[in-house]
Design an enzyme around this catalytic site. Structure first.
Site, short mmCIF file in Angstrom:
data_model
loop_
_atom_site.label_atom_id
_atom_site.label_comp_id
_atom_site.label_asym_id
_atom_site.label_seq_id
_atom_site.Cartn_x
_atom_site.Cartn_y
_atom_site.Cartn_z
N ASP A 28 8.79 16.11 8.92
CA ASP A 28 8.60 15.86 7.36
C ASP A 28 7.05 15.65 7.15
O ASP A 28 6.52 14.85 6.56
CB ASP A 28 9.08 14.26 7.32
CG ASP A 28 9.18 14.00 5.61
OD1 ASP A 28 8.96 15.22 4.78
OD2 ASP A 28 9.35 12.92 5.23
N GLY A 46 10.97 2.64 3.28
CA GLY A 46 10.29 1.33 3.56
C GLY A 46 9.20 1.08 2.47
O GLY A 46 8.47 2.05 1.85
N ILE A 73 0.93 -1.21 -0.10
CA ILE A 73 -0.11 0.00 -0.06
C ILE A 73 1.00 1.26 -0.10
O ILE A 73 0.42 2.47 -0.20
CB ILE A 73 -0.95 0.11 1.21
CG1 ILE A 73 -0.05 -0.26 2.46
CG2 ILE A 73 -2.15 -0.83 0.81
CD1 ILE A 73 -1.21 0.02 3.84
N GLY A 74 2.18 1.31 0.16
CA GLY A 74 2.94 2.22 0.21
C GLY A 74 4.29 1.96 -0.22
O GLY A 74 4.82 0.98 0.09
N ASP A 75 5.04 3.03 -0.88
CA ASP A 75 6.41 2.75 -1.25
C ASP A 75 7.27 3.94 -0.90
O ASP A 75 7.00 4.80 -1.89
CB ASP A 75 6.66 2.18 -2.52
CG ASP A 75 8.15 1.93 -3.23
OD1 ASP A 75 8.82 2.10 -2.25
OD2 ASP A 75 8.22 1.90 -4.37
N GLY A 76 7.86 4.09 0.21
CA GLY A 76 8.44 5.25 0.57
C GLY A 76 9.81 5.31 0.28
O GLY A 76 10.51 4.26 -0.24
N LYS A 131 5.40 -1.86 7.75
CA LYS A 131 6.42 -1.23 7.08
C LYS A 131 7.72 -1.97 7.12
O LYS A 131 8.31 -2.16 8.10
CB LYS A 131 6.65 0.12 7.51
CG LYS A 131 7.69 1.24 6.91
CD LYS A 131 7.54 2.51 7.34
CE LYS A 131 8.69 3.33 6.95
NZ LYS A 131 8.56 4.57 7.30
N1 ATP Z 1 -0.22 2.76 9.02
C1 ATP Z 1 -0.44 2.80 7.77
N2 ATP Z 1 -1.70 2.50 7.23
C2 ATP Z 1 -2.16 2.55 5.91
N3 ATP Z 1 -1.24 3.04 5.16
C3 ATP Z 1 -0.03 3.56 5.66
C4 ATP Z 1 0.56 3.39 6.84
N4 ATP Z 1 1.55 3.76 7.07
C5 ATP Z 1 2.08 4.21 5.78
N5 ATP Z 1 1.29 3.98 4.81
C6 ATP Z 1 1.44 4.31 3.59
O1 ATP Z 1 2.62 4.02 2.99
C7 ATP Z 1 3.26 5.36 2.56
C8 ATP Z 1 4.56 5.28 3.00
O2 ATP Z 1 4.78 5.28 4.20
P1 ATP Z 1 5.73 5.94 5.11
O3 ATP Z 1 5.77 7.54 4.56
O4 ATP Z 1 5.80 5.54 6.39
O5 ATP Z 1 7.17 5.43 4.38
P2 ATP Z 1 8.75 6.03 4.16
O6 ATP Z 1 9.40 5.09 3.42
O7 ATP Z 1 9.18 6.55 5.46
O8 ATP Z 1 8.29 7.33 3.19
P3 ATP Z 1 8.98 8.72 2.91
O9 ATP Z 1 9.14 8.49 1.37
O10 ATP Z 1 7.90 10.10 3.07
O11 ATP Z 1 9.93 8.68 3.89
C9 ATP Z 1 2.48 6.50 3.17
O12 ATP Z 1 2.35 7.66 2.42
C10 ATP Z 1 0.92 5.81 3.16
O13 ATP Z 1 0.18 5.89 2.15
#
Ligand code: ATP
Length: 479
Positions: free
Chosen positions: A204, A95, A89-92, A112
């Site tokens: 952030d 993670g 559901i997410g690719d940051g 994550k």
């Molecule tokens: N608890 C959650 N429930 C649902 N979706 C989530 C949750 N945590 C994260 N996500 C989804 O995953 C995406 C990326 O998560 P997150 O921002 O924690 O990752 P990151 O690798 O730290 O990203 P960034 O590039 O912002 O540093 C979020 O924008 C969100 O859409």
């Protein structure tokens, strides 16, 4: 057929895919595998667990000894046994985030998986995200339930939220009503105030890091969170450009949690516009866009700002403030007041003006009304090592092949929930006692803190006053 055979630990007939509860309750580090085998009688068998502290090879060996007719073996890691991954559901940057089902209690969670490897527990514990989230428990901050390290990989298990705010805005056909915006913003600000009060700033904030389910919004992604008491200079800041405060753009290394308020202001404007207020394409373009809308600050507006390393851009970008209603025509007067810079220059103090106890003397408040204390005195207030650290460090330093589960808060817990909105200024809380439906705007003057406002204290005099060690959540050892 799942669950045939006896568990060597507790003697029960079968554990299905959940593993052995006895084993999990007695061993802080346990390894169990579900084995899926085809026996000579043509049936499939699976065995809940075999022993604790067992490495895969030992486990396989044990299986061969115990069950001679095993033809195929499926080895699941403890994480896989407990959680069924549903989809990504997410690719940051740091993670990948997956929706998953906790098989034990049927709860949907978000997992994550960090992109980098973690070879030692100490590394995991030192992560900003782990450090800050384990201490923060608030309705408007996404809950971290558990941390698992498995084969040098680190997983954060969070409560699951349906959308992030960016997705909500993108799908939106009509503009948000002011009531909806007030509702969202009041929750974000309560989460943020709690966070600041407990000694962290996020660094952030952006729509992607605000997670929404129905009417509830929560702050997520504490990957860059920083302790207020950590010493400047801050050099590792990489927040998303569009929401980056001017002091950071101008390369200040002594910025304060006011940078979170800048981001909140930009997000507030975006909620009205359904598009970003300052979509800079580069750092210079970002500064340019801020100047064209808010006007170029001079020494009377922002005396510390013009001393910053990159403030020479202000000589190039000389603009008067734009008419903000041209840009956000659907915003109310109060909302514009809240977004606009400079008109209420000291109001960030109101956000932090939580009370009069010495514990509350931090950041804006400290800077404004309390003399700073010498560094050596500040050192006395070092946060105590939380208990759960020892739980894991003790004897677990480098079992790198093992899975470590670190349960934090169960879903129904609400310990140390320091929301305590009664301590927030009324103008800030907005009718907060009312359910989170509509947000009213307090006094007649309307909103009372500046969001998009350079609030820099860059003279180097800032010394963190004390460590605001947040109450430590109960340690939950293994179920
Ligand atoms: N608890 C959650 N429930 C649902 N979706 C989530 C949750 N945590 C994260 N996500 C989804 O995953 C995406 C990326 O998560 P997150 O921002 O924690 O990752 P990151 O690798 O730290 O990203 P960034 O590039 O912002 O540093 C979020 O924008 C969100 O859409």
């Amino acid at each position: 057929m799942w669950g045939s055979g006896k568990c060597s630990e507790c003697g029960e007939d079968k554990h299905k895919a959940t593993g052995c509860p006895k084993l999990r309750s007695i061993a802080p580090v346990c390894m169990f595998w579900v084995m899926h085998s085809h026996s000579s009688d043509g049936n499939e068998y699976s065995f809940g667990c075999i022993g604790k502290f067992m490495l895969v090879d030992t486990c396989l060996y044990a299986v061969q000894i115990l069950y001679k007719d095993v033809k195929e073996l499926l080895v699941l890691s403890p994480l896989e046994v407990q959680y069924k991954f549903i989809n990504e559901i997410g690719d940051g940057t740091c993670g990948n985030v997956y929706k998953a089902l906790n098989i034990e209690n049927n709860e949907i969670v978000a997992i994550k998986k960090m992109k980098r490897k973690f070879y030692f527990w100490e590394e995991c514990m030192n992560l900003c995200e782990a450090k800050s989230l384990r201490k923060l428990n608030h309705t408007n901050i996404v809950k971290l339930k558990e941390i698992v390290r498995e084969n040098h990989e680190l997983f954060f298990i969070f409560e699951h939220m349906e959308y992030n705010l960016y997705q909500v805005m993108r799908e939106r056909q009509n503009p948000f009503t002011e009531g909806e915006i007030r509702n969202l913003m009041s929750q974000v600000l309560q989460g943020l105030a709690y966070m600041h009060k407990n000694g962290y700033f996020h660094r952030d904030l952006k729509p992607e890091n605000l997670l929404v389910t129905h009417d509830v919004i929560k702050i997520a992604d504490f990957g860059l969170a920083r302790e207020v008491t950590s010493e400047p200079p801050y050099t590792d800041y990489v927040s998303t450009r569009w929401y980056r405060a001017p002091e950071v753009l101008l390369k200040s290394s002594f910025y304060t949690p006011a940078i979170d308020m800048w981001a909140v202001g930009a997000i507030l404007a975006e909620l009205f516009m359904l598009s970003p207020l300052f979509p800079g394409e580069s750092e210079i373009d970002q500064i340019y866009r801020i100047c064209t809308i808010l006007g170029t600050p001079d020494s009377s507006i922002w005396p510390d700002g013009i001393l910053l390393p990159h403030s020479t851009y202000f000589n190039i970008f000389q603009f008067p403030p734009a008419d903000i209603w041209d840009i956000i025509p659907n915003a109310s007067l109060e909302a514009i007041d809240l977004i606009l810079v400079g008109q209420l220059p000291k109001l960030e103090l109101k956000l932090w003006d939580f009370g009069t106890e010495s514990d509350d003397c931090f950041l804006g408040l400290t800077l404004a009304v309390q003399p700073s204390i010498p560094e050596r005195d500040a050192g006395k207030h070092v946060i105590q090592q939380p208990r759960e650290d020892f739980l894991f460090y003790n004897g677990c330093q480098d079992h790198s092949n093992r899975s470590l589960f670190w349960p934090l808060l169960s879903s129904d817990q609400n310990i140390n929930d320091l929301t305590d909105i009664s301590l927030l200024p009324s103008s800030y809380i907005l009718s907060s006692q009312a359910p989170q439906s509509t947000i009213s705007v307090g006094e007649s003057s309307g909103f009372t803190f500046p969001s998009v406002q350079p609030t820099l204290l860059d003279n180097g005099a800032f010394r963190p006053m004390m460590s605001l060690s947040a109450p430590i959540p109960n340690v939950h050892s293994f179920k």
